[in-house]
Design a protein around this motif. Structure first.
Motif, PDB file in Angstrom:
ATOM      1  N   UNK A  93       0.818  -1.205   0.000  1.00  0.00           N
ATOM      2  CA  UNK A  93       0.000   0.000   0.000  1.00  0.00           C
ATOM      3  C   UNK A  93       0.858   1.264   0.000  1.00  0.00           C
ATOM      4  N   UNK A  94       0.441   2.240  -0.817  1.00  0.00           N
ATOM      5  CA  UNK A  94       1.094   3.545  -0.891  1.00  0.00           C
ATOM      6  C   UNK A  94       0.027   4.619  -0.714  1.00  0.00           C
ATOM      7  N   UNK A  95       0.286   5.591   0.157  1.00  0.00           N
ATOM      8  CA  UNK A  95      -0.626   6.708   0.353  1.00  0.00           C
ATOM      9  C   UNK A  95      -0.049   7.942  -0.323  1.00  0.00           C
ATOM     10  N   UNK A  96      -0.886   8.613  -1.103  1.00  0.00           N
ATOM     11  CA  UNK A  96      -0.444   9.787  -1.856  1.00  0.00           C
ATOM     12  C   UNK A  96      -1.251  11.000  -1.424  1.00  0.00           C
ATOM     13  N   UNK A  97      -0.557  12.048  -1.007  1.00  0.00           N
ATOM     14  CA  UNK A  97      -1.189  13.348  -0.788  1.00  0.00           C
ATOM     15  C   UNK A  97      -1.288  14.076  -2.129  1.00  0.00           C
ATOM     16  N   UNK A  98      -1.904  15.245  -2.087  1.00  0.00           N
ATOM     17  CA  UNK A  98      -2.078  15.999  -3.327  1.00  0.00           C
ATOM     18  C   UNK A  98      -0.713  16.358  -3.933  1.00  0.00           C
ATOM     19  N   UNK A  99      -0.584  16.135  -5.230  1.00  0.00           N
ATOM     20  CA  UNK A  99       0.600  16.378  -6.042  1.00  0.00           C
ATOM     21  C   UNK A  99       1.750  15.420  -5.732  1.00  0.00           C
ATOM     22  N   UNK A 100       1.454  14.315  -5.052  1.00  0.00           N
ATOM     23  CA  UNK A 100       2.411  13.214  -4.970  1.00  0.00           C
ATOM     24  C   UNK A 100       2.269  12.347  -6.217  1.00  0.00           C
ATOM     25  N   UNK A 101       3.341  11.646  -6.569  1.00  0.00           N
ATOM     26  CA  UNK A 101       3.359  10.775  -7.756  1.00  0.00           C
ATOM     27  C   UNK A 101       3.803   9.377  -7.340  1.00  0.00           C
ATOM     28  N   UNK A 102       3.172   8.377  -7.945  1.00  0.00           N
ATOM     29  CA  UNK A 102       3.599   6.989  -7.765  1.00  0.00           C
ATOM     30  C   UNK A 102       3.904   6.391  -9.125  1.00  0.00           C
ATOM     31  N   UNK A 103       5.123   5.857  -9.261  1.00  0.00           N
ATOM     32  CA  UNK A 103       5.498   5.123 -10.470  1.00  0.00           C
ATOM     33  C   UNK A 103       5.385   3.630 -10.179  1.00  0.00           C
TER      34      UNK A 103
END
Length: 276
Positions: A93-103
């Motif tokens: 699991x990865x949590x992303x806030x606004x303007x975070x990026x996941x590759x």
């Protein structure tokens, strides 16, 4: 998944405004509890959006890709432009806030997209390119993206450039992705313009006020056209086309590229006097 074919720049000179919009503008990417995507034959990029509110959304190949799973021969980058997101990749699991990026690299089978809080749902924009090598999944925050301050208020292009997926950032096979945010009072991006015939580009315009618009400039330098773009709409930019924009107020946009070369310097600058 909608399919769009490539176009001939000579033919594009004859297109009406409506035909230009049909070919190059993606008007609706974020529909509640749906994953929407467009497969373009320009470098086989997939451009899409996910707006999970009440349900998790799965990244699936469907009938278009003719593969067992979406990332069998692909890589993908997710940009969060909404509330906090939760992305699960093969159980991690990865949590992303606004303007975070996941590759997420080639070979990952199960990708699930969800909002952390349905009262403040996420909106995930994504771009996917073909990949012939595997790279590890990696998250990058906006603060880690090495913000670069460019331009000036005097030239109406004071902006901050965030580079996420590139040679000195998140490693990938061919996908590159970043975000540019214009300061209040600035409206121009990528001017003087350029082309890069060895790779295509996609733009997502967001943080555009409801009553504002961006005029996206496209076409060959000697035969320019424009598209009027509203908030959270995307552009498919062919390798032979310039890609510049001017807004009726400031805005933010995500740029992503795929194609032959993996460097920002692969571009052919267009002199102002050559634009028509």
């Amino acid at each position: 998944m909608e399919i769009r074919h490539t176009t001939n720049p000579t033919d594009v000179k004859q297109y009406t405004t409506e035909r230009l919009r049909q070919e190059f503008l993606i008007e609706s990417l974020f529909e509640q509890d749906r994953l929407t995507s467009v497969y373009t034959h320009y470098d086989r990029m997939v451009v899409g959006g996910a707006f999970p509110v009440n349900e998790k959304l799965a990244l699936e190949a469907g009938d278009t890709l003719k593969t067992e799973y979406f990332l069998e021969r692909r890589e993908i980058g997710f940009l969060n432009i909404g509330g906090d997101a939760v992305i699960t990749v093969d159980g991690e699991t990865y949590e992303l806030s606004r303007l975070d990026v996941l590759y997420v690299g080639k070979g990952k089978r199960d990708v699930q997209l969800a909002s952390k809080d349905k009262a403040n749902p996420t909106k995930l924009y994504f771009c996917s390119a073909l990949a012939h090598a595997e790279y590890p999944t990696r998250k990058m925050t906006m603060e880690e993206a090495n913000p670069t301050h460019l331009g000036s208020l005097e030239t109406s292009n004071e902006r901050v450039l965030y580079k996420y997926i590139h040679g000195d950032g998140i490693q990938s096979c061919q996908l590159m992705l970043g975000v540019t945010s214009l300061k209040t009072g600035s409206v121009w991006n990528t001017m003087p313009s350029h082309v890069h015939d060895r790779r295509m580009e996609a733009y997502l315009y967001f943080d555009v006020n409801q009553d504002a618009r961006v005029f996206h400039m496209m076409g060959e330098p000697s035969e320019t056209r424009h598209l009027v773009v509203a908030n959270e709409q995307a552009i498919i930019s062919p390798p032979w086309s310039i890609h510049s924009g001017v807004g009726t107020s400031n805005y933010t946009f995500c740029w992503s590229m795929a194609g032959e070369n993996y460097t920002f310097t692969d571009m052919d600058a267009v002199k102002m006097e050559e634009l028509k």
